[in-house]
Design an enzyme around this catalytic site. Structure first.
Site, PDB file in Angstrom:
ATOM      1  N   GLU A  92     -14.608  19.470   7.684  1.00  0.00           N
ATOM      2  CA  GLU A  92     -16.047  19.628   7.805  1.00  0.00           C
ATOM      3  C   GLU A  92     -16.447  19.843   9.248  1.00  0.00           C
ATOM      4  O   GLU A  92     -15.787  19.348  10.155  1.00  0.00           O
ATOM      5  CB  GLU A  92     -16.736  18.362   7.308  1.00  0.00           C
ATOM      6  CG  GLU A  92     -16.406  18.073   5.879  1.00  0.00           C
ATOM      7  CD  GLU A  92     -16.813  16.673   5.480  1.00  0.00           C
ATOM      8  OE1 GLU A  92     -17.598  16.047   6.213  1.00  0.00           O
ATOM      9  OE2 GLU A  92     -16.329  16.210   4.446  1.00  0.00           O
ATOM     10  N   CYS A 123     -20.582  19.433  15.826  1.00  0.00           N
ATOM     11  CA  CYS A 123     -19.634  18.336  15.640  1.00  0.00           C
ATOM     12  C   CYS A 123     -18.429  18.915  14.904  1.00  0.00           C
ATOM     13  O   CYS A 123     -18.568  19.469  13.820  1.00  0.00           O
ATOM     14  CB  CYS A 123     -20.304  17.237  14.826  1.00  0.00           C
ATOM     15  SG  CYS A 123     -19.193  15.889  14.439  1.00  0.00           S
ATOM     16  N   CYS A 130      -7.520  11.415   8.338  1.00  0.00           N
ATOM     17  CA  CYS A 130      -7.389  10.599   9.547  1.00  0.00           C
ATOM     18  C   CYS A 130      -6.454   9.437   9.253  1.00  0.00           C
ATOM     19  O   CYS A 130      -6.456   8.892   8.152  1.00  0.00           O
ATOM     20  CB  CYS A 130      -8.757  10.067   9.981  1.00  0.00           C
ATOM     21  SG  CYS A 130      -8.696   9.157  11.538  1.00  0.00           S
ATOM     22  N   CYS A 134     -10.123   3.157   9.794  1.00  0.00           N
ATOM     23  CA  CYS A 134     -11.332   2.341  10.005  1.00  0.00           C
ATOM     24  C   CYS A 134     -11.958   2.073   8.630  1.00  0.00           C
ATOM     25  O   CYS A 134     -12.161   3.005   7.846  1.00  0.00           O
ATOM     26  CB  CYS A 134     -12.318   3.058  10.915  1.00  0.00           C
ATOM     27  SG  CYS A 134     -11.597   3.438  12.532  1.00  0.00           S
ATOM     28  N   CYS A 137     -15.089   4.074   7.043  1.00  0.00           N
ATOM     29  CA  CYS A 137     -15.202   5.527   7.267  1.00  0.00           C
ATOM     30  C   CYS A 137     -14.608   6.311   6.098  1.00  0.00           C
ATOM     31  O   CYS A 137     -13.543   5.971   5.576  1.00  0.00           O
ATOM     32  CB  CYS A 137     -14.485   5.879   8.564  1.00  0.00           C
ATOM     33  SG  CYS A 137     -14.431   7.652   8.914  1.00  0.00           S
ATOM     34  N   CYS A 355     -19.073  11.913   8.742  1.00  0.00           N
ATOM     35  CA  CYS A 355     -17.705  12.429   8.626  1.00  0.00           C
ATOM     36  C   CYS A 355     -17.055  12.167   7.281  1.00  0.00           C
ATOM     37  O   CYS A 355     -17.048  11.063   6.793  1.00  0.00           O
ATOM     38  CB  CYS A 355     -16.794  11.784   9.657  1.00  0.00           C
ATOM     39  SG  CYS A 355     -17.626  11.020  10.989  1.00  0.00           S
TER      40      CYS A 355
HETATM   41  N1  SAH Z   1     -11.619   9.187  15.367  1.00  0.00           N
HETATM   42  C1  SAH Z   1     -12.724   9.345  16.291  1.00  0.00           C
HETATM   43  C2  SAH Z   1     -13.817  10.258  15.720  1.00  0.00           C
HETATM   44  C3  SAH Z   1     -14.457   9.653  14.533  1.00  0.00           C
HETATM   45  S1  SAH Z   1     -16.055  10.109  14.013  1.00  0.00           S
HETATM   46  C4  SAH Z   1     -13.310   7.989  16.616  1.00  0.00           C
HETATM   47  O1  SAH Z   1     -12.883   7.001  16.030  1.00  0.00           O
HETATM   48  O2  SAH Z   1     -14.163   7.914  17.494  1.00  0.00           O
HETATM   49  C5  SAH Z   1     -17.195   9.637  15.233  1.00  0.00           C
HETATM   50  C6  SAH Z   1     -17.900   8.308  15.034  1.00  0.00           C
HETATM   51  O3  SAH Z   1     -18.552   8.174  13.766  1.00  0.00           O
HETATM   52  C7  SAH Z   1     -16.950   7.140  15.157  1.00  0.00           C
HETATM   53  O4  SAH Z   1     -17.496   6.186  16.021  1.00  0.00           O
HETATM   54  C8  SAH Z   1     -16.889   6.645  13.729  1.00  0.00           C
HETATM   55  O5  SAH Z   1     -16.486   5.308  13.682  1.00  0.00           O
HETATM   56  C9  SAH Z   1     -18.297   6.893  13.248  1.00  0.00           C
HETATM   57  N2  SAH Z   1     -18.458   6.853  11.786  1.00  0.00           N
HETATM   58  C10 SAH Z   1     -17.558   7.192  10.844  1.00  0.00           C
HETATM   59  N3  SAH Z   1     -18.063   7.004   9.600  1.00  0.00           N
HETATM   60  C11 SAH Z   1     -19.321   6.556   9.756  1.00  0.00           C
HETATM   61  C12 SAH Z   1     -20.365   6.188   8.843  1.00  0.00           C
HETATM   62  N4  SAH Z   1     -20.200   6.254   7.535  1.00  0.00           N
HETATM   63  N5  SAH Z   1     -21.546   5.745   9.374  1.00  0.00           N
HETATM   64  C13 SAH Z   1     -21.730   5.704  10.701  1.00  0.00           C
HETATM   65  N6  SAH Z   1     -20.796   6.058  11.612  1.00  0.00           N
HETATM   66  C14 SAH Z   1     -19.590   6.470  11.150  1.00  0.00           C
END
Ligand code: SAH
Length: 373
Positions: A92, A123, A130, A134, A137, A355
């Site tokens: 995406e 973005c 991934c 986390c 996510c 994401c």
């Molecule tokens: N792997 C990288 C990029 C991830 S996406 C990282 O960890 O930074 C960018 C940000 O969006 C990250 O801080 C991630 O934790 C956050 N994120 C992912 N899913 C989310 C959600 N459902 N709600 C809010 N933030 C989210």
């Protein structure tokens, strides 16, 4: 074997083609300009190239390797693409339009707004899936399939660029889509280098942010690479202590908050760029006053910005967005403690712009469509 993807290394590919086909070097410049500046979507639109040459180049290279499986647009100007990759997998990328100095609520329909005075942020993703895991996510729910190639990363930017109106210019780029960018640095850095070149898209490195879960060896490598230290670094902290971070960001068990902060400090020292820390606010998990106080302890002496993102719920996961009161309480403690904090308002949540969400909500069999929500 399929023809090479032109976007993997545009200059080298075109230089080699010019030599092979005995073409003058300016032909390479023309193609570059069409793709990066004039937003050409196919060889046939490159009208100052002889038709025979266009046909020849078409046989030499693949211009695009992804197909737009789904395009969604929200009222606030956010657009999202789900790309089906030829090399397998779906990713995406998102285009966000924001009025500088205006709140999201005040943004009317995008068509009614003047193009100037707006920030347009892309973005992009770096991996299919991934591996970081986390817990909140959507991107990592099925693990990681593979790294994206340089060409697949550049292609996302150009595909989104095609969505812009003639008067609109791309201003910012954030590597905050699917995947962990620092786990794919070898393919990411050439892509960012391309995107920031003045004779191409010309996005200033100061307006390019790489977001990472916080992998210290890779952060140090980034800081020491010639290109890498030009960008902004955002670290996804999500918890101020190891006990909590181990639960929310499982890779922390092998790293630890202290090592993440030390690597971030190193990046700051080398790059001189102010750090950003990201903190997804999860109701009753990491939004308590004690967490805010601990964050103050971690951040107040650092030249850093704290980006708080109220959780964007993911179907099937048990996490919730904190109430407005809890958000305000959290914010007040940080501000009183002297931390610069910014709450990132949610954009495009109606189109699953967080994401990995669109990928999950769209069955793989979907035919290419364009839908306006
Ligand atoms: N792997 C990288 C990029 C991830 S996406 C990282 O960890 O930074 C960018 C940000 O969006 C990250 O801080 C991630 O934790 C956050 N994120 C992912 N899913 C989310 C959600 N459902 N709600 C809010 N933030 C989210």
């Amino acid at each position: 074997m399929p023809a090479p993807h032109l976007l993997d290394d545009i200059d080298a590919a075109l230089a080699a083609a010019c030599q092979r086909l005995a073409l003058p070097a300016y032909r390479a410049k023309q193609v570059r300009k069409w793709l990066l500046e004039k937003r050409a979507q196919g060889w046939d639109t490159m009208t100052d190239l002889p038709k025979a040459l266009r046909t020849q180049l078409e046989g030499e290279f693949q211009l695009w390797t992804a197909e737009v499986a789904k395009h969604t647009a929200a009222d606030d100007g956010t657009e999202k693409l789900l790309l089906q990759l030829a090399g397998g997998g779906r990713i995406e990328c998102v285009l966000l339009r924001e009025n500088i100095g205006k709140r999201a609520k005040e943004v009317e329909s995008p068509a009614s707004l003047a193009p100037e005075g707006r920030r347009r942020t892309m973005c992009i993703s770096t991996q299919v899936g991934c591996a970081m895991g986390c817990v909140f996510c959507a991107s990592g729910l099925d693990g990681v399939d593979r790294n994206l190639t340089t060409g697949e990363i550049v292609e996302q930017v150009l595909r989104l660029q095609h969505r812009l109106g003639p008067e609109e210019r791309l201003s910012h780029l954030v590597v905050m889509g699917m995947g962990e960018p620092l786990a794919n640095l070898d393919n990411l850095l050439p892509a960012l280098n391309e995107v920031s070149r003045p004779d191409g898209l010309g996005i200033s490195p100061r307006r390019i942010t790489i977001s990472t879960v916080g992998l210290p060896p890779a952060i140090r490598k980034l800081a020491r690479s010639e290109d890498g230290s030009r960008y902004r670094l955002a670290i996804s902290l999500h918890a101020p202590n190891d006990e909590l971070r181990n639960r929310i960001v499982p890779v922390n068990k092998n790293i630890g908050v202290e090592a993440v902060m030390a690597a971030a400090d190193d990046y700051y020292t080398v790059s001189g760029r102010r750090l950003t820390f990201e903190y997804v606010l999860l109701a009753e998990l990491n939004d308590q006053p004690e967490h805010a106080h601990q964050l103050v302890g971690l951040l107040k002496s650092r030249n850093a910005l704290l980006n708080v993102i109220p959780y964007n719920p993911v179907e099937g996961l048990p996490y919730r967005t904190p109430t407005m009161e809890a958000q305000q309480r959290f914010r007040t403690i940080l501000e009183t403690g002297g931390v610069e904090v910014r709450f990132r308002h949610r954009k495009g949540d109606k189109i699953n712009a967080a994401c990995g969400q669109l990928r999950r909500s769209t069955p793989p069999s979907v035919v290419p469509i364009t839908s306006n929500l």
